[in-house]
Design an enzyme around this catalytic site. Structure first.
Site, PDB file in Angstrom:
ATOM      1  N   ARG A   1      -6.899 -10.970 -31.570  1.00 58.05           N
ATOM      2  CA  ARG A   1      -6.849 -11.094 -33.071  1.00 58.05           C
ATOM      3  C   ARG A   1      -6.758  -9.698 -33.618  1.00 58.05           C
ATOM      4  O   ARG A   1      -7.096  -8.811 -32.897  1.00 58.05           O
ATOM      5  CB  ARG A   1      -8.028 -11.910 -33.446  1.00 58.05           C
ATOM      6  CG  ARG A   1      -8.148 -13.309 -33.131  1.00 58.05           C
ATOM      7  CD  ARG A   1      -9.337 -14.146 -33.806  1.00 58.05           C
ATOM      8  NE  ARG A   1     -10.614 -13.285 -33.320  1.00 58.05           N
ATOM      9  CZ  ARG A   1     -11.036 -12.446 -33.960  1.00 58.05           C
ATOM     10  NH1 ARG A   1     -11.162 -12.182 -35.227  1.00 58.05           N
ATOM     11  NH2 ARG A   1     -12.360 -12.059 -33.467  1.00 58.05           N
TER      12      ARG A   1
ATOM     13  N   LYS B   1      -8.677 -19.243 -35.201  1.00 57.40           N
ATOM     14  CA  LYS B   1      -9.918 -18.862 -35.818  1.00 57.40           C
ATOM     15  C   LYS B   1      -9.560 -18.801 -37.323  1.00 57.40           C
ATOM     16  O   LYS B   1     -10.673 -18.896 -37.999  1.00 57.40           O
ATOM     17  CB  LYS B   1     -10.081 -17.306 -35.211  1.00 57.40           C
ATOM     18  CG  LYS B   1     -10.629 -17.621 -33.795  1.00 57.40           C
ATOM     19  CD  LYS B   1     -11.833 -18.367 -33.452  1.00 57.40           C
ATOM     20  CE  LYS B   1     -12.539 -18.101 -32.056  1.00 57.40           C
ATOM     21  NZ  LYS B   1     -13.466 -18.883 -31.909  1.00 57.40           N
TER      22      LYS B   1
ATOM     23  N   HIS C   1     -20.359 -21.497 -34.202  1.00 57.61           N
ATOM     24  CA  HIS C   1     -19.353 -20.893 -32.940  1.00 57.61           C
ATOM     25  C   HIS C   1     -20.105 -21.057 -31.599  1.00 57.61           C
ATOM     26  O   HIS C   1     -20.937 -20.279 -31.301  1.00 57.61           O
ATOM     27  CB  HIS C   1     -19.083 -19.218 -33.208  1.00 57.61           C
ATOM     28  CG  HIS C   1     -18.330 -18.694 -32.317  1.00 57.61           C
ATOM     29  ND1 HIS C   1     -18.361 -17.610 -31.714  1.00 57.61           N
ATOM     30  CD2 HIS C   1     -17.267 -19.320 -31.587  1.00 57.61           C
ATOM     31  CE1 HIS C   1     -17.494 -17.315 -30.847  1.00 57.61           C
ATOM     32  NE2 HIS C   1     -16.714 -18.103 -30.733  1.00 57.61           N
TER      33      HIS C   1
ATOM     34  N   SER D   1     -17.909 -13.576 -27.016  1.00 56.36           N
ATOM     35  CA  SER D   1     -17.002 -13.773 -25.858  1.00 56.36           C
ATOM     36  C   SER D   1     -17.480 -13.127 -24.423  1.00 56.36           C
ATOM     37  O   SER D   1     -18.002 -12.021 -24.657  1.00 56.36           O
ATOM     38  CB  SER D   1     -15.735 -13.023 -26.323  1.00 56.36           C
ATOM     39  OG  SER D   1     -14.846 -12.934 -25.196  1.00 56.36           O
TER      40      SER D   1
ATOM     41  N   LYS E   1     -19.959 -18.972 -22.511  1.00 61.31           N
ATOM     42  CA  LYS E   1     -20.061 -20.257 -23.337  1.00 61.31           C
ATOM     43  C   LYS E   1     -19.356 -21.297 -22.611  1.00 61.31           C
ATOM     44  O   LYS E   1     -19.713 -22.485 -22.639  1.00 61.31           O
ATOM     45  CB  LYS E   1     -19.453 -19.774 -24.741  1.00 61.31           C
ATOM     46  CG  LYS E   1     -19.752 -20.712 -25.773  1.00 61.31           C
ATOM     47  CD  LYS E   1     -19.893 -20.209 -27.066  1.00 61.31           C
ATOM     48  CE  LYS E   1     -18.594 -19.129 -27.158  1.00 61.31           C
ATOM     49  NZ  LYS E   1     -17.329 -19.602 -27.551  1.00 61.31           N
ATOM     50  N   THR E   2     -17.939 -20.992 -22.419  1.00 60.93           N
ATOM     51  CA  THR E   2     -17.060 -22.108 -21.799  1.00 60.93           C
ATOM     52  C   THR E   2     -17.563 -22.447 -20.570  1.00 60.93           C
ATOM     53  O   THR E   2     -17.658 -23.442 -20.137  1.00 60.93           O
ATOM     54  CB  THR E   2     -15.495 -21.514 -21.908  1.00 60.93           C
ATOM     55  OG1 THR E   2     -15.243 -21.198 -23.169  1.00 60.93           O
ATOM     56  CG2 THR E   2     -14.854 -22.625 -21.346  1.00 60.93           C
TER      57      THR E   2
ATOM     58  N   ASP F   1     -15.989 -24.416 -27.948  1.00 62.92           N
ATOM     59  CA  ASP F   1     -16.085 -23.278 -28.971  1.00 62.92           C
ATOM     60  C   ASP F   1     -16.441 -23.428 -30.393  1.00 62.92           C
ATOM     61  O   ASP F   1     -17.084 -22.607 -30.913  1.00 62.92           O
ATOM     62  CB  ASP F   1     -14.534 -22.658 -28.828  1.00 62.92           C
ATOM     63  CG  ASP F   1     -14.740 -21.303 -29.385  1.00 62.92           C
ATOM     64  OD1 ASP F   1     -15.521 -20.550 -29.413  1.00 62.92           O
ATOM     65  OD2 ASP F   1     -13.544 -20.885 -30.103  1.00 62.92           O
TER      66      ASP F   1
ATOM     67  N   ARG G   1      -5.875 -15.929 -21.320  1.00 66.68           N
ATOM     68  CA  ARG G   1      -6.368 -16.996 -21.685  1.00 66.68           C
ATOM     69  C   ARG G   1      -5.435 -18.231 -21.405  1.00 66.68           C
ATOM     70  O   ARG G   1      -4.318 -18.062 -20.875  1.00 66.68           O
ATOM     71  CB  ARG G   1      -6.713 -17.056 -23.009  1.00 66.68           C
ATOM     72  CG  ARG G   1      -7.979 -15.917 -23.849  1.00 66.68           C
ATOM     73  CD  ARG G   1      -8.187 -16.329 -25.084  1.00 66.68           C
ATOM     74  NE  ARG G   1      -9.211 -15.584 -25.508  1.00 66.68           N
ATOM     75  CZ  ARG G   1     -10.606 -15.939 -25.415  1.00 66.68           C
ATOM     76  NH1 ARG G   1     -10.841 -17.208 -25.184  1.00 66.68           N
ATOM     77  NH2 ARG G   1     -11.664 -15.053 -25.845  1.00 66.68           N
TER      78      ARG G   1
END
Length: 525
Positions: free
Chosen positions: A54, A196, A215, A233, A237-238, A252, A316
């Protein structure tokens, strides 16, 4: 769809409109257009150009009543005038006129009480594929009566040549007009801006309705016990929410309303750098037909080299959540029993697992800590502390305390347990100690989710005053209290105090309100 719907957006001389194409149709278009390569497993792979992440400094909100009274203006939420937005809207409209267009209609939010309808317009097939993966795909009957609440015009091939005159950051623009429910993007091809961007809008809409936007990832056990995983990040988390023994709600973005927890999205967006099928089998297995890889390196036979980060470390994959075998079909569950804050502490100071009081939970939620390690960015030669409020400050249009107050209220209402889990370093900081093993982290998570951690006896650490178990299953008890895992105790004490001072300094901005001053529950230097 009616052509007038696109003409009302200021688009002219429109060519063919490819409206809500199937996956097979999108993949054919991507290949025919030369936008992607086909991998050995049937996934498509795209390069997103010079933007492999981003561009937060190019994101702006229109300064207009009444939304400007709610938005927390500053470095995260930058102002742009309505006049500049209007000029750049023309730039986007001209780019998307006189060409074929891909129009994709989706939902954001699986809760009927909280969802929004979003329409994406692009001239690029893979971007339509991306948003089809990432958002909730309406049924045929829902598409027949679909009316968008918000429209996102992706004019990636357009640039803003007058950016200096407009007082903007660069020729790239990602602009949001809250009052007119419209976003425009130009100069960047990165799909994550669309994902996002809508997340940012949900973070505006829902809290004003008394609903918490988060988030975080989420999963649910066979007995209906819901767990939330907050983290920036690289904290896991994933990975940690993708569990063969628990149904994945999402990886997410979630909301928490009066009915429980619900996913904003209909897909997952996982990092794949150094992806290993043995340690992350669910994600590895999800990379097949309909998945879309970004910026990976391919061999000549279409095999993916997941270890090659020459294009970017931020490689990704997006894929429909159906690619995860054990997922929750309706993407919803009840109110959570456990909340887990994930941090990758490269200083090696924080324990692998700590049980937080409600007040400590509020402190660490507003702090949103993790650490970057040496080598991840140019000029970083030692660990750098990163504080991102609510574990996602970059996507919060409102002041962080708005989200914190909502979280605190819900913790009280539903008696939620909150834990801090360090997926970073132990036995020393980066370069001296070693990364916490996934096996040990999984053991900590499992003890939280099955409740066995409550049977442990707890010690309280110095300075951070965190409550840590003295024993926990088969985990080496030496690492449970981080000081015990360091050979050089004096160095540990100095490093601990250094990190604690960073926490204290960061939290000063929240100490002007009695409602959010949880500093006494953070570290004391």
């Amino acid at each position: 769809m009616k052509m007038t719907e696109l003409e009302e957006l200021g688009l002219k001389n429109i060519g063919k409109v490819f409206h809500n194409l199937s996956y097979d149709e999108l993949i054919k278009h991507e290949l025919d257009n030369g936008e992607v390569e086909l991998t050995k497993k049937g996934a498509t792979a795209v390069d997103t150009g010079i933007f492999t992440g981003r561009s937060p400094k190019d994101k702006y909100f229109v300064d207009c009543d009444p939304s400007n009274k709610y938005i927390a203006w500053g470095d995260v939420n930058q102002k742009v005038s309505a006049d500049v937005f209007a000029e750049l809207l023309v730039v986007a409209q001209e780019q998307l006129s006189g060409t074929d267009l891909y129009v994709t209609d989706v939902f954001c939010g699986s809760s009927a009480a909280s969802k929004r309808s979003v329409r994406f317009v692009s001239e690029i097939a893979w971007q339509a594929h991306f948003v089809k993966n990432m958002f909730i795909r309406p049924t045929e009957s829902e598409l027949e009566v679909f009316q968008s609440d918000f429209t996102f015009l992706s004019a990636s091939k357009a640039v803003n040549d007058k950016w200096k005159e407009h007082g903007l950051h660069s020729e790239v623009f990602v602009l949001f007009d809250v009052e007119n429910n419209l976003a425009i993007m130009g100069g960047t091809w990165y799909g994550g801006e669309m994902k996002k961007g809508i997340f940012s809008m949900m973070n505006y809409w829902l809290p004003l309705e008394g609903k918490l936007s988060m988030h975080c990832s989420a999963n649910v056990g066979e007995d209906g016990d819901t767990a939330l995983f907050f983290g920036l990040s690289g904290t896991g988390k994933t990975t940690l929410s993708t569990d063969p023994h628990r149904a994945l709600i999402g990886d997410d973005e979630h909301g928490w309303d009066n009915y429980g927890v619900f996913n904003f999205e209909g897909g997952c967006y996982a990092k794949v750098i150094n992806l290993d099928g043995k340690s992350e089998p669910e994600i590895y297995g999800a990379i097949k037909k309909d998945a879309l890889l970004e910026n990976v390196v391919l061999y000549g036979d279409g095999e993916v080299d997941y270890e090659d980060g020459s294009k970017t470390e931020n490689t990704r994959v997006s894929y429909p959540i159906e690619h995860i075998v054990n997922h929750k079909d309706d993407l919803m569950a009840g109110h959570p029993e456990n909340i887990i804050f994930l941090t990758a502490d490269a200083f090696g100071v924080l324990p692998p697992v700590s049980k937080l009081t409600k007040e400590q939970a509020m402190y660490y939620f507003l702090s949103g800590y993790t650490a970057k390690v040496a080598g991840t960015e140019r000029g970083i030669t030692e660990p750098v502390a990163t504080f991102s409020a609510c574990f996602g400050e970059a996507f919060l249009p409102l002041h962080p305390t708005v989200y914190a107050k909502l979280l605190g209220k819900k913790i009280d209402e539903h008696g939620v347990n909150v834990y801090l889990v360090n997926t970073g370093w132990t036995g020393g900081g980066y370069g001296v100690g070693h990364r916490m093993s996934i096996k040990d982290t999984r053991a900590c998570i499992n003890a939280i989710l099955d409740g066995s951690i409550k049977d442990s006896e707890f010690d309280t650490t110095k300075t951070f005053r965190l409550h840590v178990p003295t024993t926990l299953g088969n985990i080496d008890s030496e690492i449970l209290n981080p000081r015990n895992a360091w050979e050089d105790k004096e160095l540990f004490d100095n490093t601990r105090d250094k990190l604690a001072s960073m926490f204290v300094e960061n939290y000063k901005k929240y100490q002007d309100s009695e409602h959010t001053d949880y500093a006494p529950f953070g570290p004391i230097v």
